[in-house]
Design an enzyme around this catalytic site. Structure first.
Site, PDB file in Angstrom:
ATOM      1  N   HIS A 181     -21.663 -48.466 -29.327  1.00  0.00           N
ATOM      2  CA  HIS A 181     -22.286 -49.767 -29.098  1.00  0.00           C
ATOM      3  C   HIS A 181     -23.795 -49.699 -29.358  1.00  0.00           C
ATOM      4  CE1 HIS A 181     -18.550 -50.229 -26.750  1.00  0.00           C
ATOM      5  NE2 HIS A 181     -18.677 -51.515 -27.031  1.00  0.00           N
ATOM      6  N   ASP A 251     -13.809 -52.444 -35.495  1.00  0.00           N
ATOM      7  CA  ASP A 251     -14.383 -52.670 -34.178  1.00  0.00           C
ATOM      8  C   ASP A 251     -15.503 -53.698 -34.388  1.00  0.00           C
ATOM      9  OD1 ASP A 251     -14.986 -52.450 -31.483  1.00  0.00           O
ATOM     10  OD2 ASP A 251     -15.137 -50.267 -31.491  1.00  0.00           O
TER      11      ASP A 251
END
Length: 336
Positions: A181, A251
């Site tokens: 992230h 993702d």
């Protein structure tokens, strides 16, 4: 009209006029729902219906509903679910598998009842010593065969409830020493190590309808490009060595592990062989950029999408909800 190869989110608990207009024009293949979008069962059901109305068909609607740390629909409106690792406390392997499947079947009921029909579960990553906790207890075990066995049980429970599973994060996030992230993890394991450990659960579940990529660099495979945008990893490893012929989605394309503009990242993923780009945050200018960079859902990606959705167009398996919830709670309590 043909959908475009991306999945989009929205900012709030209902669509704004700008979001409705954008979705009608851009025609995303699917949508994703986050905690910010979930206020009550009635509200989520209205939101999912509204999303589908904008594109004019029963488009797939996704969520990350794993249990534990990653649960977008939770108390007080929905039950709390345990993390994947919690099931390891059940000593009997047969019972362990039964409870994982039953827990996923209950999750599927919660999701299906509000119009959500795709769950980004199971996590098939296999953590190793020293890896970042971004996976941690989201993984079923440290043994790849055990991960495969319990991951399949979870997938079966979802499918029985009319919800499509998404195996993640292909070809394996367990060795990451950074959180993708925020940073780009680099994995230096040899191809032999990856085959023996990281790849095994994905190979065992190659028959699943849908998979999510990992934003990691595997130096033994492609020292330059993260898996999501690596032609070699997507085509030679995911499609070839792992034998996965389902729909492959990225993702979240917003994650900091990937550099460059949203147009560049989206185009790179599509060039690599990914079918659908995922954008989660509902930020309009970013969604516009992604939509402009991806193709329409035609050819092989359309075939894979239709095959995936065909796995969930059925009446859900009957379940006694109260008895099933009591059984799961008792099994986990007895093993605690």
């Amino acid at each position: 009209m043909t959908s475009r190869a991306f999945i989009a989110g929205c900012l709030g608990t209902s669509l704004t006029a700008d979001e409705r207009a954008f979705f009608r024009d851009a025609r995303p293949w699917g949508f994703i729902v986050f905690k910010r979008n979930t206020q009550s069962p009635k509200q989520v059901a209205a939101l999912t219906a509204e999303m589908r109305e904008t594109v004019g068909w029963h488009a797939p609607i996704l969520i990350d509903q794993e249990g534990g740390r990653v649960q977008r629909m939770g108390p007080p409106n929905w039950p709390k679910y345990q993390s994947a690792r919690a099931f390891l406390a059940i000593n009997d392997p047969v019972r362990q598998r039964e409870i994982v499947r039953l827990s996923a079947r209950l999750m599927a009921h919660d999701l299906k009842s509000v119009g959500i029909d795709v769950d980004c579960l199971p996590v098939l990553d296999v953590p190793v010593a020293g890896s970042h906790d971004v996976i941690g207890d989201r993984a079923y075990a440290h043994d790849p065969d055990q991960v495969a066995r319990l991951g399949r049980a979870a997938a079966e429970g979802l499918i029985a409830g009319g919800v499509l599973p998404v195996v993640k994060h292909m070809p394996g996030h367990g060795r990451a020493r950074a959180d993708s992230h925020h940073d780009l993890p680099i994995v230096d394991a040899s191809l032999e190590e990856l085959r023996a450990h990281d790849f095994r659960p994905f190979r065992h579940l190659a028959d699943m309808p849908m998979a999510m990529t990992a934003h990691l660099v595997f130096t033994a495979l492609d020292a330059k490009n993260p898996a999501t945008i690596s032609r070699k990893i997507v085509r030679e490893i995911m499609r070839g060595e792992l034998g996965f012929d389902g729909l492959i989605m990225t993702d979240d394309i917003s994650m900091k592990a990937l550099s460059g503009s949203f147009e560049a990242k989206s185009r790179a993923a599509i060039r690599a062989g990914v079918d659908v780009v995922l954008h989660c945050h509902g930020i309009m200018d970013e969604m516009i950029a992604v939509a402009g960079a991806v193709p329409e859902m035609t050819g092989a990606r359309a075939r894979r999408a239709a095959a995936a959705l065909g796995r969930i167009r059925h009446e859900p398996e009957p379940v006694d909800l109260d008895a099933a919830r009591a059984e799961v709670m008792a099994a986990l309590a007895l093993s605690a």
